[in-house]
Write a protein that holds these residues in place. Structure first.
Motif, PDB file in Angstrom:
ATOM      1  N   GLU A 280       0.040   1.319   1.493  1.00 27.65           N
ATOM      2  CA  GLU A 280       0.316   2.294   0.436  1.00 27.65           C
ATOM      3  C   GLU A 280       1.772   2.717   0.566  1.00 27.65           C
ATOM      4  O   GLU A 280       2.079   3.782   1.111  1.00 27.65           O
ATOM      5  CB  GLU A 280      -0.604   3.502   0.559  1.00 27.65           C
ATOM      6  CG  GLU A 280      -2.083   3.207   0.307  1.00 27.65           C
ATOM      7  CD  GLU A 280      -2.912   4.482   0.277  1.00 27.65           C
ATOM      8  OE1 GLU A 280      -2.612   5.341  -0.588  1.00 27.65           O
ATOM      9  OE2 GLU A 280      -3.814   4.614   1.123  1.00 27.65           O
ATOM     10  N   PRO A 281       2.697   1.898   0.086  1.00 24.76           N
ATOM     11  CA  PRO A 281       4.126   2.152   0.330  1.00 24.76           C
ATOM     12  C   PRO A 281       4.647   3.442  -0.291  1.00 24.76           C
ATOM     13  O   PRO A 281       5.701   3.929   0.129  1.00 24.76           O
ATOM     14  CB  PRO A 281       4.809   0.921  -0.280  1.00 24.76           C
ATOM     15  CG  PRO A 281       3.804   0.334  -1.213  1.00 24.76           C
ATOM     16  CD  PRO A 281       2.470   0.640  -0.642  1.00 24.76           C
ATOM     17  N   ALA A 282       3.939   3.998  -1.273  1.00 27.24           N
ATOM     18  CA  ALA A 282       4.392   5.249  -1.890  1.00 27.24           C
ATOM     19  C   ALA A 282       3.728   6.479  -1.276  1.00 27.24           C
ATOM     20  O   ALA A 282       4.054   7.614  -1.635  1.00 27.24           O
ATOM     21  CB  ALA A 282       4.122   5.217  -3.392  1.00 27.24           C
ATOM     22  N   ALA A 283       2.806   6.266  -0.348  1.00 29.59           N
ATOM     23  CA  ALA A 283       2.104   7.397   0.265  1.00 29.59           C
ATOM     24  C   ALA A 283       3.057   8.212   1.134  1.00 29.59           C
ATOM     25  O   ALA A 283       4.044   7.685   1.647  1.00 29.59           O
ATOM     26  CB  ALA A 283       0.932   6.885   1.104  1.00 29.59           C
ATOM     27  N   PRO A 287       7.394   5.557   3.296  1.00 27.62           N
ATOM     28  CA  PRO A 287       8.812   5.179   3.196  1.00 27.62           C
ATOM     29  C   PRO A 287       9.582   5.505   4.469  1.00 27.62           C
ATOM     30  O   PRO A 287      10.456   4.735   4.891  1.00 27.62           O
ATOM     31  CB  PRO A 287       9.307   6.005   2.008  1.00 27.62           C
ATOM     32  CG  PRO A 287       8.092   6.273   1.197  1.00 27.62           C
ATOM     33  CD  PRO A 287       6.986   6.445   2.192  1.00 27.62           C
TER      34      PRO A 287
END
Length: 386
Positions: A280-283, A287
């Motif tokens: 979940e790279p936007a969680a 980042p």
């Protein structure tokens, strides 16, 4: 062996001239040298010593390998009257200790060294056997090629490369200096380490990277040709050493396994964290995890010594050249005429196009001047960055 701080991660070094001495009057090695094992390292040592007029005696368990190395000029076959002052054992790690022990018994007046990439195991095995370790000191030239055997041997293989002398308390400096002299005559830089420090160091900078490179390259096995056609410097750099000999590396990795495992476990922990973040790279936090991993990599690569052992960073200028004879030579000549020192160079070919991509490294303060001068002379600049 009496040394200055042998427990340091990188001991004091002695540097040879930029090229190995060619005349008998300049060389340090005296007397006869016996080399057991005529693969890449053994044959390369023989070639370099023969260029300096040293009497080199060759031995190998394989008659064919022995004959090939002799034909290439790495030395001569053994005879009854041989009396070596130095014996170099260049055999696979799993038989290093037994061959060293045999050579110590057979040549009671000789100093014996080995060039295996693992040092603690052979020393411990020799002590367990009751061998005369007062005449043995392990060493390890940090040099090699993806190809193996005498056919790939080169007399200049060791020039400018580190050569570890892994001293121990059972040998005097007076005896061990014979191995230092060998390394210096071959153009290497002598680095002093104890056996445990050496094995920990190569686990980090050689053995674990070999596995990481190999495992990354294995992901390419079933990749579509269209994907492989996009391969550039990144994947080629990461997988360059993956072409190494599997049989030899099974032995190396097994011999140094206790020191390699912690490096790979730390690598796995960081890799697992990145994999979790990519789920979940936007969680929140993802980042930061990815950026932190990239920043840690920046810090690590910045510590690698560059030219002359310094950590100075350089700027890269990328020039496109036609894939024709003389183009690269012309570019390098004009850089010299401009008066900018070339710190490093990397050449890559563009898939599907008749051009070469030349990445030259220069000191940052010369970058703009080089760009301006090359463009003025008609060279095509692809990119430049610090």
């Amino acid at each position: 062996m009496t040394r200055t701080d042998p427990s340091a991660s990188s001991g004091p070094s002695r540097t040879a001239p930029t090229a190995a001495p060619e005349s008998t009057g300049q060389r340090r090695v005296s007397g006869q040298v016996r080399i057991v094992g005529t693969g890449l390292l053994g044959a390369s040592i023989g070639l370099a010593l023969r260029q300096q007029g040293v009497d080199v005696v060759l031995d190998d368990a394989s008659p064919a390998a022995l004959a090939l190395a002799a034909d290439y000029g790495a030395g001569r076959l053994a005879s009854d009257g041989d009396r070596p002052g130095l014996v170099v054992v260049a055999v696979p790690p799993d038989v290093t200790a037994s061959v060293v022990a045999r050579e110590l018994d057979a040549h009671p007046d000789a100093v014996v060294t080995d060039v295996s990439s693992v040092k603690a195991g052979p020393l411990a095995a020799l002590r367990q056997r009751g061998a005369d370790v007062s005449r043995y000191v392990g060493s390890h030239p940090m040099a090699g090629r993806e190809r193996s055997g005498a056919i790939a041997a080169r007399a200049d293989l060791f020039i400018g490369r580190p050569w570890v002398i892994a001293g121990h308390d059972g040998i005097t400096h007076q005896r061990a200096v014979a191995v230092e002299d060998l390394a210096l005559d071959l153009g290497a830089t002598v680095v002093e380490m104890d056996v445990d420090t050496h094995d920990e160091a190569v686990a980090l900078v050689s053995h674990a990277p070999q596995l990481v490179s190999t495992l990354m390259a294995s992901q390419l096995r079933n990749a579509p040709d269209t994907s492989l056609g996009l391969a550039g410097g990144g994947v080629r750099d990461v997988t360059r050493v993956a072409a190494s000999d599997p049989g030899l590396w099974v032995q190396i990795l097994g011999a140094n396994a206790p020191r390699i495992r912690p490096v790979l476990e730390a690598f796995r922990a960081e890799l697992d964290a990145v994999i979790a973040a990519l789920a979940e790279p936007a969680a929140p936090g993802a980042p930061r995890t990815i950026a932190g991993a990239m920043a840690a990599g920046n810090l690590g690569v910045a510590r690698l010594p560059g030219k002359h052992g310094t950590t100075r960073r350089y700027s890269q200028v990328v020039v496109l050249i036609d894939d024709q004879p003389g183009q690269l030579a012309c570019l390098l000549t004009e850089i010299g005429q401009i008066g900018v020192n070339l710190e490093d160079l990397r050449l890559e070919h563009s898939p599907g196009a008749p051009i070469g991509i030349v990445e030259v490294s220069v000191v940052p303060e010369e970058e703009q001047r080089l760009l301006d001068e090359l463009e003025r002379r008609g060279w095509r600049i692809a990119a430049a960055w610090a």
